[in-house]
Design a protein around this motif. Structure first.
Motif, PDB file in Angstrom:
ATOM      1  N   LEU A 101       2.145  -3.760  12.559  1.00 32.25           N
ATOM      2  CA  LEU A 101       2.808  -4.959  12.049  1.00 32.25           C
ATOM      3  C   LEU A 101       4.326  -4.808  12.121  1.00 32.25           C
ATOM      4  CD1 LEU A 101       0.582  -5.541   8.899  1.00 32.25           C
ATOM      5  CD2 LEU A 101       0.408  -6.684  11.130  1.00 32.25           C
ATOM      6  N   PRO A 102       5.057  -5.921  12.041  1.00 31.67           N
ATOM      7  CA  PRO A 102       6.518  -5.836  12.061  1.00 31.67           C
ATOM      8  C   PRO A 102       7.056  -5.003  10.903  1.00 31.67           C
ATOM      9  CG  PRO A 102       5.784  -8.093  12.401  1.00 31.67           C
ATOM     10  CD  PRO A 102       4.573  -7.316  12.000  1.00 31.67           C
ATOM     11  N   GLY A 103       8.213  -4.431  11.116  1.00 36.61           N
ATOM     12  CA  GLY A 103       8.915  -3.682  10.067  1.00 36.61           C
ATOM     13  C   GLY A 103      10.307  -4.255   9.902  1.00 36.61           C
ATOM     14  N   GLY A 104      11.303  -3.418  10.096  1.00 35.10           N
ATOM     15  CA  GLY A 104      12.675  -3.894   9.961  1.00 35.10           C
ATOM     16  C   GLY A 104      13.669  -2.810  10.331  1.00 35.10           C
TER      17      GLY A 104
ATOM     18  N   TYR B  56      15.082   1.766  13.050  1.00 36.17           N
ATOM     19  CA  TYR B  56      14.213   0.627  12.773  1.00 36.17           C
ATOM     20  C   TYR B  56      12.770   1.076  12.915  1.00 36.17           C
ATOM     21  CZ  TYR B  56      14.315  -0.357  17.925  1.00 36.17           C
ATOM     22  OH  TYR B  56      14.244  -0.298  19.286  1.00 36.17           O
ATOM     23  N   ASN B  57      11.836   0.233  12.394  1.00 33.81           N
ATOM     24  CA  ASN B  57      10.448   0.680  12.337  1.00 33.81           C
ATOM     25  C   ASN B  57       9.463  -0.460  12.504  1.00 33.81           C
ATOM     26  OD1 ASN B  57      10.396  -0.686   9.868  1.00 33.81           O
ATOM     27  ND2 ASN B  57      10.068   1.144   8.621  1.00 33.81           N
ATOM     28  N   ARG B  58       8.192  -0.072  12.625  1.00 30.47           N
ATOM     29  CA  ARG B  58       7.050  -0.965  12.474  1.00 30.47           C
ATOM     30  C   ARG B  58       6.045  -0.254  11.589  1.00 30.47           C
ATOM     31  NH1 ARG B  58       5.177  -3.691  18.004  1.00 30.47           N
ATOM     32  NH2 ARG B  58       3.730  -4.663  16.504  1.00 30.47           N
ATOM     33  N   LEU B  59       5.122  -1.013  10.993  1.00 31.74           N
ATOM     34  CA  LEU B  59       4.304  -0.472   9.910  1.00 31.74           C
ATOM     35  C   LEU B  59       2.813  -0.768  10.098  1.00 31.74           C
ATOM     36  CD1 LEU B  59       6.639  -1.701   7.015  1.00 31.74           C
ATOM     37  CD2 LEU B  59       6.613   0.581   8.047  1.00 31.74           C
ATOM     38  N   LEU B  60       2.009   0.029   9.387  1.00 37.18           N
ATOM     39  CA  LEU B  60       0.565  -0.158   9.400  1.00 37.18           C
ATOM     40  C   LEU B  60       0.020   0.211   8.034  1.00 37.18           C
ATOM     41  CD1 LEU B  60      -1.870  -0.747  11.411  1.00 37.18           C
ATOM     42  CD2 LEU B  60      -2.167   1.744  11.436  1.00 37.18           C
ATOM     43  N   GLY B  61      -0.657  -0.746   7.370  1.00 37.32           N
ATOM     44  CA  GLY B  61      -1.246  -0.480   6.066  1.00 37.32           C
ATOM     45  C   GLY B  61      -2.486   0.393   6.198  1.00 37.32           C
ATOM     46  N   LEU B  62      -2.592   1.405   5.331  1.00 37.97           N
ATOM     47  CA  LEU B  62      -3.718   2.329   5.388  1.00 37.97           C
ATOM     48  C   LEU B  62      -4.659   2.197   4.201  1.00 37.97           C
ATOM     49  CD1 LEU B  62      -1.934   5.608   6.591  1.00 37.97           C
ATOM     50  CD2 LEU B  62      -3.280   4.002   7.970  1.00 37.97           C
ATOM     51  N   GLY B  63      -4.311   1.395   3.217  1.00 36.42           N
ATOM     52  CA  GLY B  63      -5.135   1.302   2.019  1.00 36.42           C
ATOM     53  C   GLY B  63      -4.925   2.523   1.134  1.00 36.42           C
TER      54      GLY B  63
ATOM     55  N   VAL C 130      11.175  -0.768  -6.797  1.00 37.45           N
ATOM     56  CA  VAL C 130      10.593  -2.111  -6.830  1.00 37.45           C
ATOM     57  C   VAL C 130       9.200  -2.003  -7.426  1.00 37.45           C
ATOM     58  CG1 VAL C 130      11.916  -3.074  -4.910  1.00 37.45           C
ATOM     59  CG2 VAL C 130       9.795  -1.813  -4.457  1.00 37.45           C
ATOM     60  N   ALA C 131       8.701  -3.123  -7.928  1.00 35.15           N
ATOM     61  CA  ALA C 131       7.375  -3.118  -8.551  1.00 35.15           C
ATOM     62  C   ALA C 131       6.260  -3.037  -7.522  1.00 35.15           C
ATOM     63  CB  ALA C 131       7.204  -4.368  -9.418  1.00 35.15           C
ATOM     64  N   VAL C 132       6.498  -3.635  -6.341  1.00 32.29           N
ATOM     65  CA  VAL C 132       5.481  -3.663  -5.283  1.00 32.29           C
ATOM     66  C   VAL C 132       6.022  -2.936  -4.059  1.00 32.29           C
ATOM     67  CG1 VAL C 132       4.018  -5.125  -3.860  1.00 32.29           C
ATOM     68  CG2 VAL C 132       4.660  -5.886  -6.149  1.00 32.29           C
ATOM     69  N   THR C 133       5.313  -1.913  -3.613  1.00 31.61           N
ATOM     70  CA  THR C 133       5.759  -1.094  -2.484  1.00 31.61           C
ATOM     71  C   THR C 133       5.210  -1.637  -1.173  1.00 31.61           C
ATOM     72  OG1 THR C 133       3.872   0.411  -2.538  1.00 31.61           O
ATOM     73  CG2 THR C 133       5.713   0.896  -4.035  1.00 31.61           C
ATOM     74  N   PRO C 134       5.747  -1.174  -0.031  1.00 28.93           N
ATOM     75  CA  PRO C 134       5.225  -1.639   1.254  1.00 28.93           C
ATOM     76  C   PRO C 134       3.719  -1.434   1.416  1.00 28.93           C
ATOM     77  CG  PRO C 134       7.296  -0.512   1.586  1.00 28.93           C
ATOM     78  CD  PRO C 134       6.942  -0.324   0.134  1.00 28.93           C
ATOM     79  N   ALA C 135       3.200  -0.334   0.886  1.00 31.07           N
ATOM     80  CA  ALA C 135       1.764  -0.073   1.012  1.00 31.07           C
ATOM     81  C   ALA C 135       0.937  -1.201   0.396  1.00 31.07           C
ATOM     82  CB  ALA C 135       1.413   1.251   0.347  1.00 31.07           C
ATOM     83  N   GLU C 136       1.462  -1.815  -0.669  1.00 34.88           N
ATOM     84  CA  GLU C 136       0.753  -2.905  -1.336  1.00 34.88           C
ATOM     85  C   GLU C 136       0.999  -4.243  -0.661  1.00 34.88           C
ATOM     86  OE1 GLU C 136       0.865  -1.818  -5.941  1.00 34.88           O
ATOM     87  OE2 GLU C 136       2.788  -1.426  -4.943  1.00 34.88           O
ATOM     88  N   LEU C 137       2.089  -4.368   0.075  1.00 39.23           N
ATOM     89  CA  LEU C 137       2.431  -5.620   0.734  1.00 39.23           C
ATOM     90  C   LEU C 137       1.753  -5.775   2.092  1.00 39.23           C
ATOM     91  CD1 LEU C 137       6.277  -5.687  -0.002  1.00 39.23           C
ATOM     92  CD2 LEU C 137       4.547  -7.176  -1.016  1.00 39.23           C
TER      93      LEU C 137
END
Length: 201
Positions: free
Chosen positions: A29-32, A40-47, A139-146
């Motif tokens: 997925l896109p990063g920033g 700069y980066n791109r990301l992948l949620g792992l649960g 922050v209250a919500v981290t990238p892993a949760e988003l």
């Protein structure tokens, strides 16, 4: 200290992304951008509160006034699993409790995200970069949760180093997925994916 995410570095971001997507069989997925370090980066949620990051030097960014994180200034060769990152709730206390120099806290931001990362002045983490980088999310919500679920989850992270026993003792982490083995400095991770167990190194 808890496992937060893994970072795959490449000489280019496209190379790092392709390395992950080929290994795991899923699309990132896109990063920033990270203006402070010119990356700069791109990301992948792992649960399970984890995610995977592809990262590289941004060729359009100005060169920073200090060494880049993840030892990217010296990075060369093919894309590979370069670093693992652990989150802490109190960065100052965590750094004070270590027997190694894991760096100094740097305050960072990207969009609505705010965090502090411990970065050594040289950009090189202890034990030949096999010691985890420390992060404190402000922050209250981290990238892993988003991040949207990818269907992938971490099964095992193998941290190899000639001084594996000393490295294990220096890392205050209780996570059965993380194992330390003697050998040439390297990281290797196994994931459960929609295509079965896949390995990323």
């Amino acid at each position: 200290m808890e496992l937060d995410h893994l970072a795959v570095a490449g000489e280019t971001l496209d190379a790092a992304v392709a390395h992950i997507e080929e290994a795991l069989g899923v699309e990132m997925l896109p990063g920033g951008k990270h203006d402070h370090f010119g990356t700069y980066n791109r990301l992948l949620g792992l649960g399970g509160g984890l995610y995977l990051e592809a990262i590289a030097i941004d060729p359009e960014a100005e060169k920073p006034g200090q060494a880049r994180w993840f030892d990217l200034d010296r990075f060369s060769g093919g894309p590979r699993l370069q670093n693992w990152i652990c989150r802490v709730t109190d960065m100052d206390a965590a750094l004070a409790g270590l027997d190694v120099d894991a760096g100094v806290p740097v305050a960072l931001r990207r969009g609505d995200l705010r965090w502090r990362m411990a970065v050594p002045g040289s950009g090189v983490l202890p034990f030949d970069n096999c010691f985890p980088a420390l992060i404190q999310w402000d922050v209250a919500v981290t990238p892993a949760e988003l991040l949207a679920p990818s269907g992938c989850s971490l099964r095992r992270l193998e941290v190899a180093h000639p001084q594996a026993a000393s490295l294990r003792a220096a890392v205050a982490l209780d996570d059965a997925r993380v194992v330390f083995v003697e050998g040439e400095s390297a990281l290797r991770a196994a994931f459960d994916t929609p295509h079965g167990v896949r390995v990323l190194a």
